[in-house]
Write a protein that holds these residues in place. Structure first.
Motif, PDB file in Angstrom:
ATOM      1  N   GLU A  21     -22.233 -25.837  28.525  1.00 61.65           N
ATOM      2  CA  GLU A  21     -22.258 -26.915  27.541  1.00 61.65           C
ATOM      3  C   GLU A  21     -22.943 -26.507  26.236  1.00 61.65           C
ATOM      4  OE1 GLU A  21     -24.169 -30.115  29.601  1.00 61.65           O
ATOM      5  OE2 GLU A  21     -22.360 -30.637  30.722  1.00 61.65           O
ATOM      6  N   LYS A  22     -23.689 -25.428  26.252  1.00 58.89           N
ATOM      7  CA  LYS A  22     -24.419 -24.991  25.058  1.00 58.89           C
ATOM      8  C   LYS A  22     -23.447 -24.425  24.027  1.00 58.89           C
ATOM      9  CE  LYS A  22     -28.355 -25.825  26.991  1.00 58.89           C
ATOM     10  NZ  LYS A  22     -29.099 -26.997  26.685  1.00 58.89           N
ATOM     11  N   ASN A  23     -23.704 -24.702  22.771  1.00 57.14           N
ATOM     12  CA  ASN A  23     -22.845 -24.217  21.688  1.00 57.14           C
ATOM     13  C   ASN A  23     -22.901 -22.708  21.528  1.00 57.14           C
ATOM     14  OD1 ASN A  23     -22.011 -26.787  21.069  1.00 57.14           O
ATOM     15  ND2 ASN A  23     -23.582 -27.088  19.515  1.00 57.14           N
ATOM     16  N   TYR A  24     -24.022 -22.115  21.848  1.00 58.89           N
ATOM     17  CA  TYR A  24     -24.197 -20.693  21.643  1.00 58.89           C
ATOM     18  C   TYR A  24     -23.678 -19.850  22.813  1.00 58.89           C
ATOM     19  CZ  TYR A  24     -28.302 -21.570  24.545  1.00 58.89           C
ATOM     20  OH  TYR A  24     -29.128 -21.961  25.554  1.00 58.89           O
ATOM     21  N   PHE A  25     -23.243 -20.473  23.892  1.00 61.26           N
ATOM     22  CA  PHE A  25     -22.843 -19.730  25.086  1.00 61.26           C
ATOM     23  C   PHE A  25     -21.725 -18.714  24.825  1.00 61.26           C
ATOM     24  CE2 PHE A  25     -20.361 -19.286  29.011  1.00 61.26           C
ATOM     25  CZ  PHE A  25     -21.313 -18.677  29.792  1.00 61.26           C
ATOM     26  N   PRO A  26     -20.599 -19.090  24.191  1.00 58.11           N
ATOM     27  CA  PRO A  26     -19.554 -18.078  23.966  1.00 58.11           C
ATOM     28  C   PRO A  26     -20.027 -16.959  23.032  1.00 58.11           C
ATOM     29  CG  PRO A  26     -18.690 -20.279  23.577  1.00 58.11           C
ATOM     30  CD  PRO A  26     -20.164 -20.399  23.754  1.00 58.11           C
ATOM     31  N   LEU A  27     -20.859 -17.295  22.065  1.00 57.81           N
ATOM     32  CA  LEU A  27     -21.361 -16.300  21.123  1.00 57.81           C
ATOM     33  C   LEU A  27     -22.255 -15.280  21.824  1.00 57.81           C
ATOM     34  CD1 LEU A  27     -21.170 -15.625  18.150  1.00 57.81           C
ATOM     35  CD2 LEU A  27     -23.228 -16.967  17.782  1.00 57.81           C
ATOM     36  N   VAL A  28     -23.059 -15.741  22.763  1.00 55.02           N
ATOM     37  CA  VAL A  28     -23.913 -14.828  23.527  1.00 55.02           C
ATOM     38  C   VAL A  28     -23.055 -13.841  24.313  1.00 55.02           C
ATOM     39  CG1 VAL A  28     -25.535 -14.712  25.470  1.00 55.02           C
ATOM     40  CG2 VAL A  28     -25.875 -16.393  23.669  1.00 55.02           C
ATOM     41  N   LEU A  29     -21.984 -14.332  24.922  1.00 50.30           N
ATOM     42  CA  LEU A  29     -21.088 -13.443  25.654  1.00 50.30           C
ATOM     43  C   LEU A  29     -20.433 -12.426  24.723  1.00 50.30           C
ATOM     44  CD1 LEU A  29     -19.279 -15.773  28.207  1.00 50.30           C
ATOM     45  CD2 LEU A  29     -21.041 -14.076  28.647  1.00 50.30           C
ATOM     46  N   LYS A  30     -20.078 -12.847  23.536  1.00 52.98           N
ATOM     47  CA  LYS A  30     -19.463 -11.921  22.582  1.00 52.98           C
ATOM     48  C   LYS A  30     -20.442 -10.821  22.183  1.00 52.98           C
ATOM     49  CE  LYS A  30     -16.038 -15.014  20.683  1.00 52.98           C
ATOM     50  NZ  LYS A  30     -15.382 -15.502  19.489  1.00 52.98           N
ATOM     51  N   VAL A  68      -9.704  -5.470  29.670  1.00 49.73           N
ATOM     52  CA  VAL A  68      -8.963  -6.263  28.690  1.00 49.73           C
ATOM     53  C   VAL A  68      -8.209  -7.390  29.378  1.00 49.73           C
ATOM     54  CG1 VAL A  68      -7.045  -6.216  27.061  1.00 49.73           C
ATOM     55  CG2 VAL A  68      -8.764  -4.429  27.004  1.00 49.73           C
ATOM     56  N   MET A  69      -7.542  -7.068  30.460  1.00 52.41           N
ATOM     57  CA  MET A  69      -6.719  -8.068  31.131  1.00 52.41           C
ATOM     58  C   MET A  69      -7.555  -9.175  31.759  1.00 52.41           C
ATOM     59  SD  MET A  69      -3.955  -6.965  30.223  1.00 52.41           S
ATOM     60  CE  MET A  69      -2.610  -7.733  31.064  1.00 52.41           C
ATOM     61  N   LEU A  70      -8.762  -8.874  32.199  1.00 49.42           N
ATOM     62  CA  LEU A  70      -9.551  -9.886  32.894  1.00 49.42           C
ATOM     63  C   LEU A  70     -10.298 -10.824  31.949  1.00 49.42           C
ATOM     64  CD1 LEU A  70     -11.012  -7.861  35.874  1.00 49.42           C
ATOM     65  CD2 LEU A  70      -9.216  -9.569  35.915  1.00 49.42           C
ATOM     66  N   TYR A  71     -11.037 -10.264  31.015  1.00 52.86           N
ATOM     67  CA  TYR A  71     -11.874 -11.173  30.227  1.00 52.86           C
ATOM     68  C   TYR A  71     -12.073 -10.788  28.774  1.00 52.86           C
ATOM     69  CZ  TYR A  71     -15.920  -8.072  30.295  1.00 52.86           C
ATOM     70  OH  TYR A  71     -16.777  -7.028  30.112  1.00 52.86           O
ATOM     71  N   TRP A  72     -11.638  -9.652  28.343  1.00 54.60           N
ATOM     72  CA  TRP A  72     -11.967  -9.201  26.998  1.00 54.60           C
ATOM     73  C   TRP A  72     -11.493 -10.169  25.923  1.00 54.60           C
ATOM     74  CZ3 TRP A  72     -15.356  -6.173  24.991  1.00 54.60           C
ATOM     75  CH2 TRP A  72     -15.234  -5.790  23.667  1.00 54.60           C
ATOM     76  N   CYS A  73     -10.323 -10.745  26.090  1.00 50.06           N
ATOM     77  CA  CYS A  73      -9.796 -11.640  25.058  1.00 50.06           C
ATOM     78  C   CYS A  73     -10.676 -12.873  24.868  1.00 50.06           C
ATOM     79  CB  CYS A  73      -8.368 -12.046  25.399  1.00 50.06           C
ATOM     80  SG  CYS A  73      -7.232 -10.651  25.292  1.00 50.06           S
ATOM     81  N   VAL A  74     -11.412 -13.255  25.903  1.00 48.15           N
ATOM     82  CA  VAL A  74     -12.287 -14.425  25.807  1.00 48.15           C
ATOM     83  C   VAL A  74     -13.546 -14.096  25.020  1.00 48.15           C
ATOM     84  CG1 VAL A  74     -13.663 -16.059  27.146  1.00 48.15           C
ATOM     85  CG2 VAL A  74     -11.425 -15.377  27.963  1.00 48.15           C
ATOM     86  N   VAL A  75     -14.078 -12.913  25.197  1.00 44.77           N
ATOM     87  CA  VAL A  75     -15.368 -12.576  24.605  1.00 44.77           C
ATOM     88  C   VAL A  75     -15.267 -11.437  23.596  1.00 44.77           C
ATOM     89  CG1 VAL A  75     -16.695 -13.404  26.571  1.00 44.77           C
ATOM     90  CG2 VAL A  75     -15.899 -11.056  26.548  1.00 44.77           C
ATOM     91  N   CYS A  76     -14.111 -11.242  23.014  1.00 42.12           N
ATOM     92  CA  CYS A  76     -13.883 -10.142  22.092  1.00 42.12           C
ATOM     93  C   CYS A  76     -14.796 -10.250  20.873  1.00 42.12           C
ATOM     94  CB  CYS A  76     -12.422 -10.136  21.652  1.00 42.12           C
ATOM     95  SG  CYS A  76     -12.040  -8.806  20.518  1.00 42.12           S
TER      96      CYS A  76
END
Length: 103
Positions: A21-30, A68-76
């Motif tokens: 739910e945190k706004n920064y979560f996807p950015l941290v993964l990137k 790439v196939m598993l998760y890279w596109c999500v956290v590129c």
């Protein structure tokens, strides 16, 4: 024992949901992916071997495709890199013909 496992799972799911739910979560993964990517590049460039059989096997092995196939596109991290120039005032892009186009 079963209730303790269910309670542990429920607690874990609550923690995961709060993190998502945190706004920064996807950015941290990137950023973590960018660090891992740079680390893999450095490790790959610094690897050495004198065994020709191992080098041939390593050359024919591509571990990047599953990543790439598993998760890279999500956290590129490419989005981080491409969004940096406008943040520092560079708002010009090349239109392919050598001309700069302001956006």
């Amino acid at each position: 024992m079963r209730k303790n496992q269910e309670k542990s799972l429920d607690t874990l799911l609550k923690v995961i949901n709060r993190a998502l739910e945190k706004n920064y979560f996807p950015l941290v993964l990137k950023y973590l992916s960018l660090v891992a990517y740079v680390g893999l590049i450095i490790a790959g460039l610094s690897a050495t071997s004198s065994d020709p059989v191992f080098l041939k096997e390593l050359r024919n092995t591509n571990f990047g495709n599953p990543i790439v196939m598993l998760y890279w596109c999500v956290v590129c991290p490419v989005e981080i890199i491409t969004s940096f120039p406008p943040k520092i005032g560079i708002n010009h892009l090349d239109d392919g013909s050598g001309n700069l186009v302001e956006h």
